[in-house]
Write an enzyme that holds these catalytic residues in place. Structure first.
Site, PDB file in Angstrom:
ATOM      1  N   ALA A 130       2.560   7.590  23.874  1.00  0.00           N
ATOM      2  CA  ALA A 130       2.372   8.353  25.102  1.00  0.00           C
ATOM      3  C   ALA A 130       3.454   9.426  25.236  1.00  0.00           C
ATOM      4  O   ALA A 130       3.775  10.099  24.266  1.00  0.00           O
ATOM      5  CB  ALA A 130       2.326   7.415  26.305  1.00  0.00           C
ATOM      6  N   CYS A 131       4.018   9.568  26.425  1.00  0.00           N
ATOM      7  CA  CYS A 131       4.971  10.652  26.676  1.00  0.00           C
ATOM      8  C   CYS A 131       6.268  10.503  25.884  1.00  0.00           C
ATOM      9  O   CYS A 131       7.030  11.458  25.765  1.00  0.00           O
ATOM     10  CB  CYS A 131       5.282  10.747  28.175  1.00  0.00           C
ATOM     11  SG  CYS A 131       3.871  11.269  29.163  1.00  0.00           S
ATOM     12  N   SER A 132       6.519   9.318  25.350  1.00  0.00           N
ATOM     13  CA  SER A 132       7.730   9.096  24.554  1.00  0.00           C
ATOM     14  C   SER A 132       7.518   9.351  23.074  1.00  0.00           C
ATOM     15  O   SER A 132       8.411   9.089  22.259  1.00  0.00           O
ATOM     16  CB  SER A 132       8.237   7.665  24.758  1.00  0.00           C
ATOM     17  OG  SER A 132       8.683   7.461  26.072  1.00  0.00           O
ATOM     18  N   SER A 133       6.363   9.861  22.704  1.00  0.00           N
ATOM     19  CA  SER A 133       6.028  10.002  21.285  1.00  0.00           C
ATOM     20  C   SER A 133       7.043  10.838  20.511  1.00  0.00           C
ATOM     21  O   SER A 133       7.333  10.551  19.344  1.00  0.00           O
ATOM     22  CB  SER A 133       4.631  10.603  21.131  1.00  0.00           C
ATOM     23  OG  SER A 133       3.638   9.737  21.627  1.00  0.00           O
ATOM     24  N   SER A 145       3.440  15.996  28.500  1.00  0.00           N
ATOM     25  CA  SER A 145       3.566  14.708  27.831  1.00  0.00           C
ATOM     26  C   SER A 145       4.703  14.741  26.803  1.00  0.00           C
ATOM     27  O   SER A 145       5.813  15.145  27.133  1.00  0.00           O
ATOM     28  CB  SER A 145       2.230  14.317  27.200  1.00  0.00           C
ATOM     29  OG  SER A 145       2.235  12.968  26.824  1.00  0.00           O
TER      30      SER A 145
END
Length: 372
Positions: free
Chosen positions: A155-158, A332
């Site tokens: 998710a947004c931490s990718s 993101s």
């Protein structure tokens, strides 16, 4: 173990800038149409009337003033309210790979590198346009890179998880250089008919080139350390996937797009990220006062302000924690890297910066960087 540096970053910005005012105009037209078409049911109490939005509400709630979209016409058409991105032939470069190649070429040029120097490609993002073949392998082919490639989604931490993966591969000698790319078409998973979230996301793509220190021609930052953490939560979720076709009752349901319980996310994620960054700095004998810049995930202005305050013990100024959210909205995994890409030129050798992302999962990642 080899030392790892970041030698180049790249940014692809989509062609269509959409202001809050334009987004609100389309949303409010939809609201008016819905309320008129369902006037009887609303009057009888069978349905709740929809509430209009406003540019002022959006900016106050999020800090966002505009966003960039891969397609604006479909989003701003009240009869459609989703991007119009026609499927391409399998023989044509996909939309997501096209974005990735543009950002990657910029990162390579800034680092003074070519495809021959790269051994590994990671496409790390929230929203992959297909399960397979991996978008990363398509990008690898388009750029003419040998070696191997794979996709990953946290998710947004990718991006921070992708950087950690690249660092591990380089540090152990598995790769000389890794291209890590974050092509996000967030507009395609967003419900533009939901007043509470229709304004949150924008589209963008970032790229980061990481190399073995002694091989880098133009190192920007030494990677001092990475720290990752995940804790399961349903408070940010998207249930879209291939299993949807196996249950007719779920087709078209709202949970097949982005959904979140915003207040719970704010309450639970901010302390988690603040504690994560503080512990990471402590483990490396670095104080918050030693950090010149925090490139935080650009999800919500109030979240970033609170996280910075928790780490610093005071409010951060825009030089310490730069904001790109107002122009790009939440992109993101690309958000923190956009901040890094646009806000590092004034740093001098020895300056410390922290790149941090956080989001669905819950997931949180931080990367400590030292300017070279």
């Amino acid at each position: 173990m080899y030392k790892v540096v970041i030698s180049g970053t790249g940014l692809f910005t989509p062609p269509h800038a959409v202001s809050n005012e334009a987004l609100v105009a389309a949303f409010n037209q939809y609201v008016a149409d819905f309320n008129a078409a369902n006037a009887g049911a609303i009057a009888n109490g069978e349905l709740a009337a929809l509430t209009e939005s406003s540019a002022e509400f959006i900016e106050k709630a999020s800090g966002i003033k505009q966003r960039y979209l891969m397609d604006a016409s479909g989003v701003l058409d009240r009869r459609r309210m989703t991007p119009s991105l026609p499927e391409r032939s399998n023989d044509v470069l996909s939309v997501q790979a096209e974005m990735a190649v543009a950002a990657a070429q910029q990162a390579l040029a800034r680092a003074g590198r070519s495809a021959a120097d790269i051994d590994m490609v990671i496409v790390a993002c929230s929203n992959l346009q297909r399960p397979y073949p991996a978008v990363s392998i398509e990008v690898q082919q388009a750029l003419g890179i040998n070696g191997y490639a794979f996709d990953m989604n946290v998710a947004c931490s990718s991006a921070t998880f992708g950087i950690q993966t690249a660092v591990s591969a380089i540090a152990c000698g598995q790769a000389r250089a890794v291209l890590m790319v974050n092509p996000e078409i967030c507009s395609a998973h967003l419900n533009f008919r939901d007043r509470d979230s229709h304004f949150i996301f924008g589209d963008a793509c970032t790229a980061v080139l990481l190399e073995r220190d002694e091989l880098a021609a133009a190192p920007l930052f030494e990677v001092v350390d990475c720290k990752l953490a995940t804790v399961f939560s349903n408070n940010i979720r998207n249930n879209f996937g291939f299993l949807n076709r196996c249950d007719d009752s779920g087709i078209g349901a709202l949970d097949k797009l982005f959904v979140q319980q915003g207040r719970k996310v704010f309450k639970e994620v901010c302390p988690m990220v603040g504690e994560h960054i503080t512990a990471h700095l402590d483990a490396n004998a670095i104080t918050a006062a030693d950090v010149k810049r925090f490139w935080l995930h650009q999800a919500n202005l109030s979240m970033n302000q609170l996280i910075a305050r928790r780490v610093l013990g005071r409010d951060a100024d825009l030089n310490e924690a730069p904001v790109i959210l107002d122009r790009y909205a939440n992109t993101s995994s690309a958000g923190s890297v956009i901040a890094l890409h646009l806000h590092h030129d004034d740093m001098v050798a020895g300056d410390i910066g922290v790149l941090s992302s956080f989001g669905a999962g819950y997931s949180v990642g931080s990367v400590i960087l030292r300017k070279r």
